[in-house]
Design a protein around this motif. Sequence first.
Motif, PDB file in Angstrom:
ATOM      1  N   ARG A  47       0.830  -1.206   0.000  1.00 50.43           N
ATOM      2  CA  ARG A  47       0.000   0.000   0.000  1.00 50.43           C
ATOM      3  C   ARG A  47       0.866   1.258   0.000  1.00 50.43           C
ATOM      4  NH1 ARG A  47      -5.186  -0.287   0.709  1.00 50.43           N
ATOM      5  NH2 ARG A  47      -5.301   1.769   1.704  1.00 50.43           N
ATOM      6  N   TRP A  48       1.945   1.229   0.760  1.00 48.78           N
ATOM      7  CA  TRP A  48       2.854   2.386   0.788  1.00 48.78           C
ATOM      8  C   TRP A  48       3.487   2.615  -0.585  1.00 48.78           C
ATOM      9  CZ3 TRP A  48       5.550   0.261   5.777  1.00 48.78           C
ATOM     10  CH2 TRP A  48       4.800   0.644   6.907  1.00 48.78           C
ATOM     11  N   GLU A  49       3.963   1.524  -1.184  1.00 46.47           N
ATOM     12  CA  GLU A  49       4.666   1.664  -2.459  1.00 46.47           C
ATOM     13  C   GLU A  49       3.716   2.059  -3.598  1.00 46.47           C
ATOM     14  OE1 GLU A  49       7.016  -1.738  -3.435  1.00 46.47           O
ATOM     15  OE2 GLU A  49       8.679  -1.068  -2.158  1.00 46.47           O
ATOM     16  N   ASN A  50       2.466   1.681  -3.498  1.00 48.61           N
ATOM     17  CA  ASN A  50       1.497   2.033  -4.537  1.00 48.61           C
ATOM     18  C   ASN A  50       0.810   3.375  -4.290  1.00 48.61           C
ATOM     19  OD1 ASN A  50       1.808  -0.293  -6.180  1.00 48.61           O
ATOM     20  ND2 ASN A  50       0.618  -1.488  -4.714  1.00 48.61           N
ATOM     21  N   GLY A  51       1.189   4.040  -3.181  1.00 46.86           N
ATOM     22  CA  GLY A  51       0.640   5.357  -2.892  1.00 46.86           C
ATOM     23  C   GLY A  51      -0.758   5.348  -2.327  1.00 46.86           C
ATOM     24  N   HIS A  52      -1.225   4.188  -1.861  1.00 40.72           N
ATOM     25  CA  HIS A  52      -2.570   4.097  -1.303  1.00 40.72           C
ATOM     26  C   HIS A  52      -2.639   4.568   0.145  1.00 40.72           C
ATOM     27  CE1 HIS A  52      -3.383   0.729  -4.461  1.00 40.72           C
ATOM     28  NE2 HIS A  52      -3.571   1.934  -4.955  1.00 40.72           N
ATOM     29  N   GLU A  53      -1.481   4.649   0.757  1.00 45.17           N
ATOM     30  CA  GLU A  53      -1.444   5.046   2.166  1.00 45.17           C
ATOM     31  C   GLU A  53      -0.109   5.713   2.452  1.00 45.17           C
ATOM     32  OE1 GLU A  53      -1.700   2.768   6.494  1.00 45.17           O
ATOM     33  OE2 GLU A  53      -2.736   1.914   4.741  1.00 45.17           O
ATOM     34  N   GLU A  54      -0.120   6.748   3.294  1.00 48.00           N
ATOM     35  CA  GLU A  54       1.111   7.458   3.620  1.00 48.00           C
ATOM     36  C   GLU A  54       1.897   6.702   4.684  1.00 48.00           C
ATOM     37  OE1 GLU A  54       1.573  11.466   5.936  1.00 48.00           O
ATOM     38  OE2 GLU A  54       1.273  11.974   3.821  1.00 48.00           O
ATOM     39  N   VAL A  55       3.182   6.644   4.526  1.00 51.96           N
ATOM     40  CA  VAL A  55       4.048   5.961   5.493  1.00 51.96           C
ATOM     41  C   VAL A  55       4.079   6.775   6.787  1.00 51.96           C
ATOM     42  CG1 VAL A  55       6.377   5.099   5.972  1.00 51.96           C
ATOM     43  CG2 VAL A  55       5.474   5.057   3.623  1.00 51.96           C
ATOM     44  N   SER A  56       3.847   6.086   7.873  1.00 50.80           N
ATOM     45  CA  SER A  56       3.804   6.764   9.169  1.00 50.80           C
ATOM     46  C   SER A  56       5.088   6.496   9.944  1.00 50.80           C
ATOM     47  CB  SER A  56       2.602   6.260   9.980  1.00 50.80           C
ATOM     48  OG  SER A  56       2.713   4.854  10.172  1.00 50.80           O
ATOM     49  N   GLN A  57       5.253   7.256  11.032  1.00 46.70           N
ATOM     50  CA  GLN A  57       6.351   6.978  11.953  1.00 46.70           C
ATOM     51  C   GLN A  57       5.975   5.757  12.767  1.00 46.70           C
ATOM     52  OE1 GLN A  57       9.125   8.205  11.786  1.00 46.70           O
ATOM     53  NE2 GLN A  57       9.101  10.395  11.282  1.00 46.70           N
TER      54      GLN A  57
END
Length: 372
Positions: A47-57
């Motif tokens: 999901r992170w790599e496909n831009g569906h969700e922002e990477v969080s801390q």
Amino acid sequence: MTETKLQGVRKQLGYKADAVITMLLRRADMLGLAVMSPVSLKTKLSRWENGHEEVSQPYRRLFRDIYGRTNDELGFPPDDDNNEAEELLSRLALARSVDSEMVEVFRRQVDDARHVDRRLGGVVVLDQLRSNIKQIRGLLSFSTVAGQREALAGVLTEASALAGWEALDRNAIRQAWEHHETAKTAAREAGSPLLFAHSLAQQAFILVDLGETGPAVEQLAEARTIAKHTAPPLLRSWLAAAHGEGLAAAGHRSEALRAFDSADGLLPADPEDPALPFLFLGGAHLDRWRGHALSKLGEPDAIDQLSHALPRLPADFIRAKTGMLVDLAYAHAASGDRDEALAQARQARRLAGQIKSDRQLRRKEPCQRGRV
């Protein structure tokens, strides 16, 4: 779908998704951070790599650590000042984790690339080397441990000099020059005049290819002076032969032959040194190098010199064999044997195409077209 920066960096580094998950978990464990399970992390990575969700801390920090990239390079939003300080502390901690075993891993990677390069040419490993150089430079930039910096810088010198030689073989002249500049800077950081002399001399061949033979000869002479009193005989022999090639390219026959005589006199009985894995002068190597110089000078003896050395060349030195065939083509052309010159040029073209040696392809063109 447009590739995200996060996905692009992973592909650039050549990491599989499963390997990234393992590295994330290992780094989180080192930092004492609580993270999700491997199964959940695999879904989240997609999901992170496909831009569906922002990477969080804390995952941004983990990605920065394992990839050695900044927030901007990974497509993350900028951190505030506190997080920037945290990132710096993280990079400092990562650099401190580099030990002698890790340095040896880097060194083996360079040596493996050297062996692959001999057989298959620079097209196979040049991009991998560039990634290794970037990784080592990143660690070196944040290293504060005495001894560790010098060791990393030594490996960086070897990696950059090899990458520069491969770039030259691909006819990427400017890239080759810049890699050698990195090698020289790293050699100074390593406190090694021997590595510096080798990088300086090897860079001079770029000048030879550009037709700048005067500056090349001066640079090669400087490299010999640097190593005159401190270098082992093997390196001094190599530098003398390198100087001889430069002198031959500049048309200085007597000086070139004297340099090769000096190289022969300096060559140790056992021409292999584990501390100098990038030097090859045993067996046919010095003989083929002299043959190359004789060919440059248009000497009739070049044919016998090269013909005697060619069958003694180890089978894995494909690029060297290609260069020898080009030299033989020129030597036969100079003697007036056009048919043999064309035959040698055709063999050289086949091998150069096999290993994608743009430099040798360019060298043999005039001979193949009967212009020599």
